[in-house]
Design an enzyme around this catalytic site. Structure first.
Site, PDB file in Angstrom:
ATOM      1  N   MET A 258       0.636  -1.208   0.137  1.00  0.00           N
ATOM      2  CA  MET A 258       0.053  -0.057  -0.080  1.00  0.00           C
ATOM      3  C   MET A 258       0.824   1.262   0.291  1.00  0.00           C
ATOM      4  O   MET A 258       0.684   2.147  -0.924  1.00  0.00           O
ATOM      5  CB  MET A 258      -1.005  -0.103   1.182  1.00  0.00           C
ATOM      6  CG  MET A 258      -2.057  -0.959   1.024  1.00  0.00           C
ATOM      7  SD  MET A 258      -3.257  -0.357  -0.213  1.00  0.00           S
ATOM      8  CE  MET A 258      -4.125   0.767   0.593  1.00  0.00           C
TER       9      MET A 258
ATOM     10  N   VAL B 142       2.124   1.929   8.213  1.00  0.00           N
ATOM     11  CA  VAL B 142       3.030   0.780   9.114  1.00  0.00           C
ATOM     12  C   VAL B 142       1.681   0.089   9.703  1.00  0.00           C
ATOM     13  O   VAL B 142       0.488   0.600   9.799  1.00  0.00           O
ATOM     14  CB  VAL B 142       3.785   1.403   9.938  1.00  0.00           C
ATOM     15  CG1 VAL B 142       5.001   2.047   9.253  1.00  0.00           C
ATOM     16  CG2 VAL B 142       3.076   2.632  11.097  1.00  0.00           C
TER      17      VAL B 142
ATOM     18  N   SER C 245      -9.102   3.040   1.423  1.00  0.00           N
ATOM     19  CA  SER C 245      -9.572   1.591   0.829  1.00  0.00           C
ATOM     20  C   SER C 245      -9.389   1.651  -0.718  1.00  0.00           C
ATOM     21  O   SER C 245      -9.389   2.723  -1.358  1.00  0.00           O
ATOM     22  CB  SER C 245     -11.022   1.597   0.992  1.00  0.00           C
ATOM     23  OG  SER C 245     -11.662   0.600   0.650  1.00  0.00           O
ATOM     24  N   GLY C 246      -9.486   0.415  -1.042  1.00  0.00           N
ATOM     25  CA  GLY C 246      -9.109   0.124  -2.447  1.00  0.00           C
ATOM     26  C   GLY C 246      -8.234  -0.990  -2.870  1.00  0.00           C
ATOM     27  O   GLY C 246      -7.851  -1.252  -3.984  1.00  0.00           O
TER      28      GLY C 246
ATOM     29  N   LYS D  48     -13.809   4.398   8.049  1.00  0.00           N
ATOM     30  CA  LYS D  48     -13.125   3.325   7.404  1.00  0.00           C
ATOM     31  C   LYS D  48     -13.565   1.897   8.124  1.00  0.00           C
ATOM     32  O   LYS D  48     -13.636   1.072   7.460  1.00  0.00           O
ATOM     33  CB  LYS D  48     -11.709   3.421   7.376  1.00  0.00           C
ATOM     34  CG  LYS D  48     -10.885   2.170   6.935  1.00  0.00           C
ATOM     35  CD  LYS D  48     -11.271   1.897   5.433  1.00  0.00           C
ATOM     36  CE  LYS D  48     -10.230   1.202   4.748  1.00  0.00           C
ATOM     37  NZ  LYS D  48     -10.063   0.089   5.254  1.00  0.00           N
TER      38      LYS D  48
ATOM     39  N   HIS E 289     -17.005   1.097   6.971  1.00  0.00           N
ATOM     40  CA  HIS E 289     -16.964   0.553   5.602  1.00  0.00           C
ATOM     41  C   HIS E 289     -16.317  -1.005   5.484  1.00  0.00           C
ATOM     42  O   HIS E 289     -16.846  -1.789   4.782  1.00  0.00           O
ATOM     43  CB  HIS E 289     -15.696   1.509   4.804  1.00  0.00           C
ATOM     44  CG  HIS E 289     -15.307   0.718   3.688  1.00  0.00           C
ATOM     45  ND1 HIS E 289     -14.244  -0.298   3.681  1.00  0.00           N
ATOM     46  CD2 HIS E 289     -15.474   1.052   2.427  1.00  0.00           C
ATOM     47  CE1 HIS E 289     -13.958  -0.383   2.391  1.00  0.00           C
ATOM     48  NE2 HIS E 289     -14.705   0.255   1.592  1.00  0.00           N
ATOM     49  N   ASN E 290     -15.420  -1.283   6.412  1.00  0.00           N
ATOM     50  CA  ASN E 290     -14.836  -2.543   6.473  1.00  0.00           C
ATOM     51  C   ASN E 290     -15.831  -3.625   6.808  1.00  0.00           C
ATOM     52  O   ASN E 290     -16.109  -4.819   6.354  1.00  0.00           O
ATOM     53  CB  ASN E 290     -13.792  -2.826   7.149  1.00  0.00           C
ATOM     54  CG  ASN E 290     -12.548  -2.241   6.336  1.00  0.00           C
ATOM     55  OD1 ASN E 290     -12.565  -1.389   5.493  1.00  0.00           O
ATOM     56  ND2 ASN E 290     -11.216  -2.688   6.722  1.00  0.00           N
TER      57      ASN E 290
ATOM     58  N   GLU F 293     -18.185  -4.105   4.234  1.00  0.00           N
ATOM     59  CA  GLU F 293     -17.503  -5.127   3.274  1.00  0.00           C
ATOM     60  C   GLU F 293     -17.445  -6.613   3.718  1.00  0.00           C
ATOM     61  O   GLU F 293     -17.789  -7.406   2.739  1.00  0.00           O
ATOM     62  CB  GLU F 293     -16.009  -4.696   3.370  1.00  0.00           C
ATOM     63  CG  GLU F 293     -14.791  -5.533   2.472  1.00  0.00           C
ATOM     64  CD  GLU F 293     -13.667  -5.059   2.582  1.00  0.00           C
ATOM     65  OE1 GLU F 293     -12.591  -5.809   2.779  1.00  0.00           O
ATOM     66  OE2 GLU F 293     -13.052  -3.717   2.419  1.00  0.00           O
TER      67      GLU F 293
ATOM     68  N   ARG G 190     -37.645 -10.278  33.100  1.00  0.00           N
ATOM     69  CA  ARG G 190     -36.740  -9.737  33.815  1.00  0.00           C
ATOM     70  C   ARG G 190     -37.092  -9.283  35.281  1.00  0.00           C
ATOM     71  O   ARG G 190     -36.261  -9.367  36.372  1.00  0.00           O
ATOM     72  CB  ARG G 190     -35.919  -8.585  33.012  1.00  0.00           C
ATOM     73  CG  ARG G 190     -35.205  -9.061  31.861  1.00  0.00           C
ATOM     74  CD  ARG G 190     -34.618  -7.835  31.054  1.00  0.00           C
ATOM     75  NE  ARG G 190     -33.471  -7.434  31.746  1.00  0.00           N
ATOM     76  CZ  ARG G 190     -33.436  -6.164  32.303  1.00  0.00           C
ATOM     77  NH1 ARG G 190     -34.448  -5.401  32.348  1.00  0.00           N
ATOM     78  NH2 ARG G 190     -32.409  -5.747  32.785  1.00  0.00           N
TER      79      ARG G 190
END
Length: 481
Positions: free
Chosen positions: A13, A74, A128-129, A182, A185-186, A189, A444
């Site tokens: 990346m 990293v 992303s990509g 993100k 997003h994942n 995905e 309950r």
């Protein structure tokens, strides 16, 4: 020659983002923990470019224009913190650190605050990509310290992909909002991939279609409302033959890996009390797939279904397509619902239409109906749930019968459909004016004196019943998710 940006971390990346930046006219100085990887990069993919190799952090900082911009590509976690600790004494007030890895949003919350106290600006940015996106234009989701945005905006928007001339990179929000979006997003995905896999298993094991026949189905789906990156690559995967001319997909071991972002999404949904059922089931499906040896042993002990499909295959294929579409809508509805809950909990201000815009290109979940999501939020920025927008309401109603047929088909043929099924259960639950939680609250209160509210009394007024006649009138505390 002063560089516009420094980038640390030359894995796939990192390398491709550097080449992307170079293509857009930016001077990039690169550093990697291993000097050998830096040398290989400059001698190979970056040969003949303006990219400069730097072998110490001090030299990297000294070679940057002011305000200095350093991007970290990293491993998330301690490695990011380690580099931040090393860079902090070398940087000056107003300098910027961008973390472009898959960091947990809480880490980005902390880093934004801690670095601001030292006069430094932090951006936590989802990218992303994959490899292709990084090289040719990813979707980039920056958040953190807004003061840094004006400086990094020209670089990040230049290298991001464009849809209708608009960069798939916009400011997301405060602190860890970029990495949070993100993460969601994942999670979506994960859901999209599981939905596709369930369709694949219904078509293969349920209807008995071969890889070539299924490939034709997916190619057809990709021409309509299901047009998306994941449907497209699935079509390509199903067409790929091994060295013997047979479908490679049939020879791949059925155990799925994961890096944790889907799990983070599910954990956060539980923390916020947000129903994220489809994505959670998608994570669990991967966990179950990893129990390969145990599943093989179980398959020899537990009785196997002998039911065979006897209906009309063309009609069944259409029904499965409807289930994919409807479940996909639920996945996005739950994902955007989670972001809405996070915005309220963390005090962020998220632009949901802008997020949909960023996801239209470059990223893994890019699909045709993200335009419809953007339109829905443009029409009503306070939209409570995507299902309440006319477009998605109508789409779900159109797909409803086929969706239910597919779930029943899976049950009858013993093909597991956790994503299809959980999505349908959420839909039916969300549109129910009354759920059986009245009985749950009575239970309950019976065993724990947790109290309940009444339909014939104002909300917020709680009651306790001595169900056995010997429990007394004391009530316990309760909480609302």
């Amino acid at each position: 020659m002063s560089a516009d940006i420094g980038l640390i971390g030359l894995a796939v990346m990192g390398q491709n983002l550097v080449l992307n930046m170079n293509d857009h006219g930016f001077k990039v100085a690169v550093h990697n923990r291993s000097a050998g990887k830096t040398d290989d990069f400059l001698a190979g993919p970056a040969a003949g470019t303006q990219v400069t190799a730097i072998y110490s952090l001090q030299e990297l900082v000294d070679g940057l224009k002011s305000p200095r911009v350093v991007m970290l590509m990293v491993k998330a976690g301690d490695v990011v913190d380690s580099y931040i600790d090393k860079l902090t004494p070398l940087l000056s007030e107003g300098d910027i650190i961008i973390d472009g890895g898959n960091s947990l949003y809480t880490d980005s919350n902390r880093r934004t605050v801690d670095l601001a106290k030292k006069g430094l600006l932090y951006i936590g940015s989802g990218v992303s990509g994959g490899e292709e996106g990084a090289r040719n234009g990813p979707s980039i989701m920056p958040g953190g310290n807004k003061k840094a945005w004006a400086t990094v905006q020209p670089i990040l928007q230049a290298i991001s992909t464009k849809v209708d001339g608009e960069p798939c990179c916009q400011w997301v929000g405060e602190e860890g909002a970029g990495h949070y979006v993100k993460m969601v997003h994942n999670g979506i995905e994960y859901g999209d991939m599981q939905i596709i896999c369930e369709a694949y298993q219904l078509l293969s094991e349920g209807l008995g279609l071969g890889a070539d026949e299924i490939q034709t189905v997916f190619a057809d789906w990709n021409k309509g409302v299901l047009d998306s990156y994941l449907i497209e690559i699935t079509t390509n995967i199903l067409a790929y033959k091994d060295e013997g001319g047979l479908p490679l997909v049939d020879k791949i071991l059925d155990t799925a890996g994961q890096k944790g972002t889907g799990k983070w999404t599910g954990i956060n949904a539980l923390d916020l009390g947000a129903p994220l059922t489809l994505i959670a089931e998608s994570v669990f499906a991967r966990c179950l797939s990893a129990q390969k040896e145990e599943r093989v042993r179980a398959s020899k002990i537990l009785p196997q279904a002998n039911t065979k499909f006897t209906g009309d295959k063309k009609s069944a294929i259409k029904a499965i397509g409807d289930a994919v579409y409807a479940s996909k809508i639920i996945s996005y509805a739950q994902g955007f619902g989670l972001m809405r809950a996070a915005e309220k909990e963390y005090g962020w201000k998220l632009n949901y239409g802008g997020i949909a815009l960023m996801w239209r290109g470059g990223c893994i979940i890019r699909s045709q109906f993200l335009n419809d999501i953007k339109a829905a939020y443009d029409n009503n920025p306070e939209l409570e749930n995507l299902l309440l927008a006319d477009f998605f309401n109508n789409a779900i109603q159109t797909a409803d019968a086929g969706w239910r047929e597919s779930v029943v088909m899976g049950v009858q043929l013993a093909v597991p459909t956790p994503a299809f099924s959980s999505a349908l259960a959420y839909y039916d639950g969300y549109r129910s004016a009354r759920l059986p939680a009245n009985l749950l609250q009575a239970q309950r209160d019976y065993f724990g004196a947790h109290t309940y509210e009444r339909l014939d009394k104002p909300r917020g007024e709680f009651f306790h019943t001595d169900w056995t006649g010997s429990g007394g009138k004391m009530a316990s505390t309760t909480y609302n998710a």
